[in-house]
Design a protein around this motif. Sequence first.
Motif, PDB file in Angstrom:
ATOM      1  N   THR A 242       0.840  -1.195   0.000  1.00 41.57           N
ATOM      2  CA  THR A 242       0.000   0.000   0.000  1.00 41.57           C
ATOM      3  C   THR A 242       0.879   1.251   0.000  1.00 41.57           C
ATOM      4  N   PRO A 243       0.377   2.360  -0.515  1.00 41.43           N
ATOM      5  CA  PRO A 243       1.160   3.603  -0.511  1.00 41.43           C
ATOM      6  C   PRO A 243       1.550   4.046   0.902  1.00 41.43           C
ATOM      7  N   GLU A 244       0.656   3.882   1.866  1.00 38.22           N
ATOM      8  CA  GLU A 244       0.969   4.262   3.245  1.00 38.22           C
ATOM      9  C   GLU A 244       2.127   3.435   3.786  1.00 38.22           C
TER      10      GLU A 244
ATOM     11  N   GLU B 143       0.763   5.766  -6.275  1.00 31.32           N
ATOM     12  CA  GLU B 143      -0.022   6.835  -5.661  1.00 31.32           C
ATOM     13  C   GLU B 143      -0.630   7.668  -6.769  1.00 31.32           C
ATOM     14  N   PRO B 144      -1.906   8.053  -6.633  1.00 37.29           N
ATOM     15  CA  PRO B 144      -2.494   8.959  -7.620  1.00 37.29           C
ATOM     16  C   PRO B 144      -1.720  10.274  -7.630  1.00 37.29           C
ATOM     17  N   ILE B 145      -1.673  10.949  -8.770  1.00 35.68           N
ATOM     18  CA  ILE B 145      -0.890  12.176  -8.843  1.00 35.68           C
ATOM     19  C   ILE B 145      -1.438  13.252  -7.920  1.00 35.68           C
ATOM     20  N   SER B 146      -2.675  13.129  -7.486  1.00 37.10           N
ATOM     21  CA  SER B 146      -3.253  14.114  -6.578  1.00 37.10           C
ATOM     22  C   SER B 146      -3.063  13.730  -5.112  1.00 37.10           C
TER      23      SER B 146
ATOM     24  N   ALA C 137       0.878   9.206 -16.389  1.00 35.38           N
ATOM     25  CA  ALA C 137      -0.221  10.147 -16.618  1.00 35.38           C
ATOM     26  C   ALA C 137      -1.161  10.254 -15.427  1.00 35.38           C
ATOM     27  N   GLY C 138      -1.492   9.151 -14.764  1.00 40.51           N
ATOM     28  CA  GLY C 138      -2.478   9.218 -13.703  1.00 40.51           C
ATOM     29  C   GLY C 138      -1.961   8.899 -12.319  1.00 40.51           C
ATOM     30  N   SER C 139      -0.743   8.375 -12.224  1.00 37.86           N
ATOM     31  CA  SER C 139      -0.224   8.013 -10.910  1.00 37.86           C
ATOM     32  C   SER C 139       1.300   8.037 -10.938  1.00 37.86           C
ATOM     33  N   THR C 140       1.868   7.890  -9.775  1.00 44.32           N
ATOM     34  CA  THR C 140       3.309   7.779  -9.639  1.00 44.32           C
ATOM     35  C   THR C 140       3.611   6.408  -9.070  1.00 44.32           C
ATOM     36  N   ARG C 141       4.518   5.690  -9.715  1.00 45.29           N
ATOM     37  CA  ARG C 141       4.899   4.347  -9.270  1.00 45.29           C
ATOM     38  C   ARG C 141       6.236   4.446  -8.555  1.00 45.29           C
ATOM     39  N   TYR C 142       6.320   3.845  -7.398  1.00 47.84           N
ATOM     40  CA  TYR C 142       7.537   3.839  -6.598  1.00 47.84           C
ATOM     41  C   TYR C 142       8.065   2.416  -6.501  1.00 47.84           C
ATOM     42  N   ASN C 143       9.385   2.268  -6.591  1.00 45.75           N
ATOM     43  CA  ASN C 143      10.053   0.983  -6.430  1.00 45.75           C
ATOM     44  C   ASN C 143      11.198   1.163  -5.438  1.00 45.75           C
ATOM     45  N   VAL C 144      11.319   0.222  -4.516  1.00 44.62           N
ATOM     46  CA  VAL C 144      12.438   0.185  -3.588  1.00 44.62           C
ATOM     47  C   VAL C 144      12.871  -1.264  -3.421  1.00 44.62           C
TER      48      VAL C 144
END
Length: 107
Positions: free
Chosen positions: A51-53, A91-94, A73-80
């Motif tokens: 989850t983003p949290e 996470e949505p861009i907003s 375009a609609g979200s940001t993807r994070y990888n670690v």
Amino acid sequence: MLASTNRTPLKVLTPTLADRLRVFNAAARNLQAHGIRVQAFHPANNLLVITPESGQRLINLGHTDGYQRHGTAGSTRYNVQFQGVTLEWREPISAARPADWSRATLH
């Protein structure tokens, strides 16, 4: 019906795959023990979706390496990287914007 007379054992779990799965399962268990919610398991890709949290919490605690951010375009993807496994969340861009984005726009 013809049956084979040779009974060769089928070896599906190679030592390399067994080691990868051991690392994958250990990381997943460790995340869950720390209260991190895993949304999807992808052992073939060595990837866990969280989850983003949970992702932000791991970043703040400093338990990760190789932080990458990919805007779309609609979200940001994070990888670690976490204990040899890739963690991913979107996470949505907003979702979270800096406070200065809310200022009035001058034209």
